[in-house]
Design an enzyme around this catalytic site. Structure first.
Site, PDB file in Angstrom:
ATOM      1  N   TYR A 146       1.266  -1.554   0.075  1.00  0.00           N
ATOM      2  CA  TYR A 146      -0.018   0.090  -0.052  1.00  0.00           C
ATOM      3  C   TYR A 146       0.678   1.309  -0.100  1.00  0.00           C
ATOM      4  CZ  TYR A 146      -3.341   3.576   1.292  1.00  0.00           C
ATOM      5  OH  TYR A 146      -4.173   4.337   1.324  1.00  0.00           O
ATOM      6  N   ASP A 162       9.186   2.771   0.355  1.00  0.00           N
ATOM      7  CA  ASP A 162       8.396   3.616   1.108  1.00  0.00           C
ATOM      8  C   ASP A 162       8.672   2.379   2.146  1.00  0.00           C
ATOM      9  OD1 ASP A 162       5.942   4.139   2.418  1.00  0.00           O
ATOM     10  OD2 ASP A 162       5.047   3.420   0.582  1.00  0.00           O
ATOM     11  N   LYS A 210       4.600   9.931   8.519  1.00  0.00           N
ATOM     12  CA  LYS A 210       3.835   8.954   9.468  1.00  0.00           C
ATOM     13  C   LYS A 210       4.885  10.068  11.175  1.00  0.00           C
ATOM     14  CE  LYS A 210       1.431   5.621   8.475  1.00  0.00           C
ATOM     15  NZ  LYS A 210       0.356   5.407   8.316  1.00  0.00           N
TER      16      LYS A 210
HETATM   17  C1  LIG Z   1       3.444   2.316   3.592  1.00  0.00           C
HETATM   18  C2  LIG Z   1       2.156   3.602   3.275  1.00  0.00           C
HETATM   19  N1  LIG Z   1       2.753   3.979   2.419  1.00  0.00           N
HETATM   20  C3  LIG Z   1       1.956   5.214   2.428  1.00  0.00           C
HETATM   21  C4  LIG Z   1       0.906   5.484   2.505  1.00  0.00           C
HETATM   22  C5  LIG Z   1      -0.059   6.362   2.711  1.00  0.00           C
HETATM   23  O1  LIG Z   1       0.379   7.891   3.379  1.00  0.00           O
HETATM   24  P1  LIG Z   1      -0.292   8.796   4.011  1.00  0.00           P
HETATM   25  O2  LIG Z   1      -2.118   8.442   4.704  1.00  0.00           O
HETATM   26  O3  LIG Z   1       0.315   9.907   4.837  1.00  0.00           O
HETATM   27  O4  LIG Z   1      -1.205   9.490   3.190  1.00  0.00           O
HETATM   28  C6  LIG Z   1       0.974   5.276   4.037  1.00  0.00           C
HETATM   29  C7  LIG Z   1       0.042   4.749   4.726  1.00  0.00           C
HETATM   30  O5  LIG Z   1      -0.762   5.452   4.879  1.00  0.00           O
HETATM   31  C8  LIG Z   1       1.567   3.171   4.414  1.00  0.00           C
HETATM   32  O6  LIG Z   1       0.839   3.118   5.241  1.00  0.00           O
HETATM   33  N1  LIG Z   2      -2.727   1.934   5.351  1.00  0.00           N
HETATM   34  C1  LIG Z   2      -3.059   3.257   6.402  1.00  0.00           C
HETATM   35  C2  LIG Z   2      -1.508   3.565   6.538  1.00  0.00           C
HETATM   36  O1  LIG Z   2      -0.862   2.706   7.179  1.00  0.00           O
HETATM   37  C3  LIG Z   2      -4.393   3.839   7.428  1.00  0.00           C
HETATM   38  C4  LIG Z   2      -4.078   4.888   8.228  1.00  0.00           C
HETATM   39  C5  LIG Z   2      -5.460   5.714   6.583  1.00  0.00           C
HETATM   40  O2  LIG Z   2      -5.397   6.333   5.525  1.00  0.00           O
HETATM   41  O3  LIG Z   2      -5.873   6.650   7.511  1.00  0.00           O
END
Ligand SMILES: Cc1ncc(COP(=O)(O)O)c(C=O)c1O
Ligand SMILES: N[C@H](C=O)CCC(=O)O
Length: 446
Positions: free
Chosen positions: A142, A234, A263
């Site tokens: 993801y 990532d 994060k």
């Molecule tokens: C591995 C990874 N990449 C990208 C994202 C996207 O980050 P954001 O939710 O801050 O857009 C997330 C989580 O949401 C993630 O777990």
């Molecule tokens: N899977 C997402 C991040 O790790 C969960 C956070 C979100 O999208 O609200």
């Protein structure tokens, strides 16, 4: 537990916010509890119920809900100076210098506002730098809510995983199973001249927690080099969590070309970042030709929070503490499952943990461990480690969501409601908190 106020808030939210929430994963059935405030490792909801929290904002909250004094002071000072300017500030440079000093592959970094924005920018940068179109991603990986990676299926039958994304976009994204060198080798050979990058979470963190098998990332690195494609790690979840300040790339000894962050690097405030080799990152505008921009990027409050967070982690026993508690909770859960639900698997490393509700007839059950995965080595049932997204997706998701999650919540433990999202221990958790959690866990399985 009484949830009258949360219920009423959810009803109000449903009429003005789609699905009542501002991020899909928060739509817990039958309704989410609304948080009023945090307190150390706990959250307190709108009805006054108190929960021990392992969601931790889905990862940003390394310290839990109370910022250590220097972090709080840095945030308050930045906010009281005025929220933002649309002009550069010293703290952006300080944070960039800190990251480049600690993360092995990062020589230069551009800050953005979310993990999604970071992966969007990294993919565009890889395409711009290489002059190629396609990216390889991992099935079950993801990378945020972005067009290029919301793709499902296999590399020759891929389709968008969300409505609203043209099929033509998916054509340029090639999913392969994680930990499968042969599958990757074949796809890279087939599309070798048009692959801009392989984009991979060093540890799958959004489909259970799946660790790389021995030398997997080393092989990915070599295969990318052979065809002139970039390797993008990532590290939105793993960054400044797994492997401490060196991140997962330090733990695994891999030098990706680009790394995406989010994060923790923003200390609990909205953030993302793309770092990597200077000659690549300098392709971003205005130095280079790959357009990248953002009103809020490098926001002074976020930068101050991120810098103070990482400095505090560098100067205190933060990683020792959270990793020790991670070991305690994983091994306690394994002990509980051993004679109660041996078909289930505890996964995770450092301060990440999860139980995968694997089905008893799952193909991944075997007596001898052959995965060679780099999961936490204290795992006594190594054979059960999931190797890729499909292994995890055969889990009893419904059991997690309908039985386990509500039962733990009723005992005051807040876990991720989705079977596949990672959970985290923080610097605010204590050994006693873990023992309390394990008691609740044991009661459920009994
Ligand atoms: C591995 C990874 N990449 C990208 C994202 C996207 O980050 P954001 O939710 O801050 O857009 C997330 C989580 O949401 C993630 O777990
Ligand atoms: N899977 C997402 C991040 O790790 C969960 C956070 C979100 O999208 O609200």
């Amino acid at each position: 537990m009484n949830h009258k106020r949360s219920r009423a808030l959810y009803d109000r939210a449903l009429s003005v916010i789609p699905g009542g929430v501002n991020s899909s994963v928060r739509a817990i059935r039958p309704y989410p509890f609304f948080i009023e405030r945090g307190d150390g490792a706990h959250v307190i909801d709108a009805d006054g119920n108190r929960y021990l929290d392992y969601v931790m904002g889905y990862g940003p909250l390394l310290f839990g809900h109370d910022l250590p004094e220097p972090v709080r002071a840095a945030v308050q000072s930045a906010a009281s100076d005025g929220p933002m300017y649309g002009a550069p500030t010293e703290v952006e440079v300080d944070l960039a210098e800190f990251v480049t000093r600690h993360v092995p592959s990062v020589e230069m970094i551009r800050f953005v506002n979310s993990g999604t924005e970071a992966t969007v920018s990294a993919v565009r940068l890889a395409r711009g730098y290489t002059g190629r179109n396609k990216i390889v991603v991992m099935e079950g990986g993801y990378h945020g809510a972005q067009e290029s990676t919301l793709v499902e299926g296999s590399h020759d039958a891929q389709r968008p995983s969300s409505s609203g994304i043209p099929q033509a976009f998916a054509r340029h994204t090639l999913p392969v199973p994680f930990n499968d060198e042969e599958a990757l080798r074949a796809v890279l050979a087939e599309h070798r001249d048009d692959i801009a990058a392989v984009l991979v979470e060093p540890i799958l963190g959004n489909t259970g927690i799946v660790a790389p098998v021995d030398d997997y990332h080393q092989t990915v690195r070599e295969l990318c080099d052979e065809i002139g494609a970039l390797l993008i790690f990532d590290e939105v979840i793993t960054g400044f969590r797994v492997g401490g300040l060196q991140c997962a790339q330090g733990k695994f000894g891999i030098m990706p070309d680009l790394t995406t962050f989010g994060k923790i690097i923003g200390g609990g405030f909205p953030v993302g970042a793309v770092g990597g080799r200077t000659e690549i990152v300098e392709e971003f505008t205005p130095a280079g030709e790959v357009f990248q921009s953002g009103t809020f990027s490098g926001h002074p409050v976020t930068m101050a929070a991120g810098l103070a967070t990482l400095q505090f982690a560098a100067e205190n026993d933060v990683y020792d503490h959270v990793n020790a508690l991670g070991d305690q909770i994983r091994s306690g859960m394994r002990d509980i499952l051993a004679d109660r639900a041996p078909e289930y698997t505890v996964v995770g490393t450092d301060s990440m943990f999860k139980t995968i509700f694997t089905r008893a007839d799952s193909e991944i059950q075997s007596d001898d461990c052959e995965t060679g995965c780099q999961q936490d080595r204290s795992c006594t049932r190594f054979s059960d480690c999931p190797k890729n997204g499909s292994d995890v997706q055969c889990a009893e998701t419904d059991r997690w969501e309908r039985l386990f999650w509500p039962a733990m919540k009723e005992q005051g433990i807040f876990l991720t409601a989705n079977q596949f999202e990672s959970q985290f221990v923080s610097y605010a958790h204590t050994e006693t908190d873990i023992e309390e959690t394990l008691e609740a866990y044991k009661m459920f399985f009994e």
